[in-house]
Design an enzyme around this catalytic site. Structure first.
Site, PDB file in Angstrom:
ATOM      1  N   HIS A 148      18.215  65.067  54.476  1.00 47.03           N
ATOM      2  CA  HIS A 148      18.376  66.258  55.323  1.00 47.03           C
ATOM      3  C   HIS A 148      19.334  67.284  54.725  1.00 47.03           C
ATOM      4  O   HIS A 148      19.163  68.491  54.935  1.00 47.03           O
ATOM      5  CB  HIS A 148      18.853  65.846  56.708  1.00 47.03           C
ATOM      6  CG  HIS A 148      18.474  66.798  57.787  1.00 47.03           C
ATOM      7  ND1 HIS A 148      18.400  66.451  59.109  1.00 47.03           N
ATOM      8  CD2 HIS A 148      18.130  68.109  57.756  1.00 47.03           C
ATOM      9  CE1 HIS A 148      18.035  67.490  59.834  1.00 47.03           C
ATOM     10  NE2 HIS A 148      17.871  68.509  59.033  1.00 47.03           N
ATOM     11  N   TYR A 193      17.476  65.043  65.007  1.00 43.44           N
ATOM     12  CA  TYR A 193      16.958  65.733  66.190  1.00 43.44           C
ATOM     13  C   TYR A 193      16.963  64.850  67.432  1.00 43.44           C
ATOM     14  O   TYR A 193      16.852  65.360  68.550  1.00 43.44           O
ATOM     15  CB  TYR A 193      15.525  66.225  65.953  1.00 43.44           C
ATOM     16  CG  TYR A 193      15.334  67.194  64.823  1.00 43.44           C
ATOM     17  CD1 TYR A 193      16.417  67.739  64.133  1.00 43.44           C
ATOM     18  CD2 TYR A 193      14.056  67.574  64.418  1.00 43.44           C
ATOM     19  CE1 TYR A 193      16.230  68.622  63.083  1.00 43.44           C
ATOM     20  CE2 TYR A 193      13.863  68.461  63.373  1.00 43.44           C
ATOM     21  CZ  TYR A 193      14.948  68.977  62.700  1.00 43.44           C
ATOM     22  OH  TYR A 193      14.754  69.841  61.658  1.00 43.44           O
TER      23      TYR A 193
END
Length: 285
Positions: free
Chosen positions: A110, A52
């Site tokens: 992730h 992010y």
């Protein structure tokens, strides 16, 4: 907003708040204020990721939000491209430094594949190496909990067959129109809590007339209905927003969806994520 006071207990005894704040697409220079606003409203579960690009801002928000660190649950994710032990260990150090924290409450792999090969090749050995790095950081007390994200049953089975610490969380794309019921059930049977990211389908559910009509029947908004749906699935929803008004609304979910309406929502199918369809998780693979 009683939901903000409710927790689940993970398989190893650590508690996690039942509703969290997602921070995907919140810029690093806006993340600190978003976290401070959320904590001021009552959120205690904050989710970010190396991918992010806002761990620094999220960490600043956590440190300056005015809540005791032990009252906050901070999650981040190991970049999907990291599939070996040494890089994973270094990346864990990197997240701790970027966040400015001495421990992380939950760290996830992730994705079982790098994003440019999502649902593609075999990265089982790389995932096992990355998992071993998470296990070692967990044993050292630097990560309170460890888990995975976007892992299918076969990916989970590979980790479960070789680990010394089983994943405690699997963070999945789960929302009205995309309910991976069998995978959620498999996780539950193995003591793995599911977190639901994009519970409003990256905003696309706001355009769904049938969902809007049902929300009207309950006297709630579409986001509230969608978040309540994922709560009743037994997951931890992570709606993402930097808007304090939306944060408050997302937590006003103290109502119950009937079994009949849960079945209707569970059976809905949605494929079009609009402009976001190019992202791997929304690509339909």
């Amino acid at each position: 907003m009683a939901i903000l006071d409710e927790d689940y207990t993970l398989s190893h005894g650590v508690t996690i708040p039942r509703l969290g704040l997602g921070t995907w697409f919140i810029d690093d220079d806006q993340a600190a204020q978003a976290v401070r606003d959320a904590v001021g409203i009552g959120y205690r579960n904050i989710d970010t990721a190396q991918a992010y690009g806002n761990e620094r801002g999220v960490g600043e928000g956590v440190r300056t939000a005015g809540a005791a660190r032990e009252d906050l649950f901070v999650s981040t994710k190991l970049a999907a491209e990291i599939k070996d032990y040494d890089q994973a260990a270094a990346a864990i150090d990197g997240s701790l430094a970027a966040l400015g924290l001495d421990h992380i409450d939950l760290m996830l792999i992730h994705s079982p594949q790098p994003w440019d090969d999502f649902r593609g090749g075999d990265y089982a050995e790389g995932n096992r190496q990355a998992w071993r790095a998470l296990e070692d950081a967990h044993k050292a007390g630097r990560l309170r909990s460890i888990g995975v994200s976007n892992f299918l049953r076969s990916d989970l089975e590979d980790i479960l067959g070789s680990c010394t610490i089983a994943p405690q969380v699997n963070q999945l794309l789960a929302h009205v129109g995309n309910t991976p019921s069998e995978l959620i059930a498999f996780c539950r049977s193995n003591g793995i809590l599911v977190e639901a990211y994009s519970p409003i389908a990256h905003g696309q559910m706001l355009k769904n007339a049938a969902v809007a009509a049902m929300a009207d029947d309950y006297g709630v908004t579409v986001p509230q209905l969608c978040i309540r749906y994922t709560l009743q699935l037994g997951t931890v929803p992570l709606p993402k927003t930097a808007n304090p008004e939306h944060m408050r609304g997302n937590a006003q979910v103290d109502f119950a969806i009937s079994d009949e309406d849960m079945d209707i929502l569970r059976d809905m199918r949605m494929q079009d994520y609009g402009e976001h369809s190019d992202f791997p998780v929304y690509s339909g693979k």
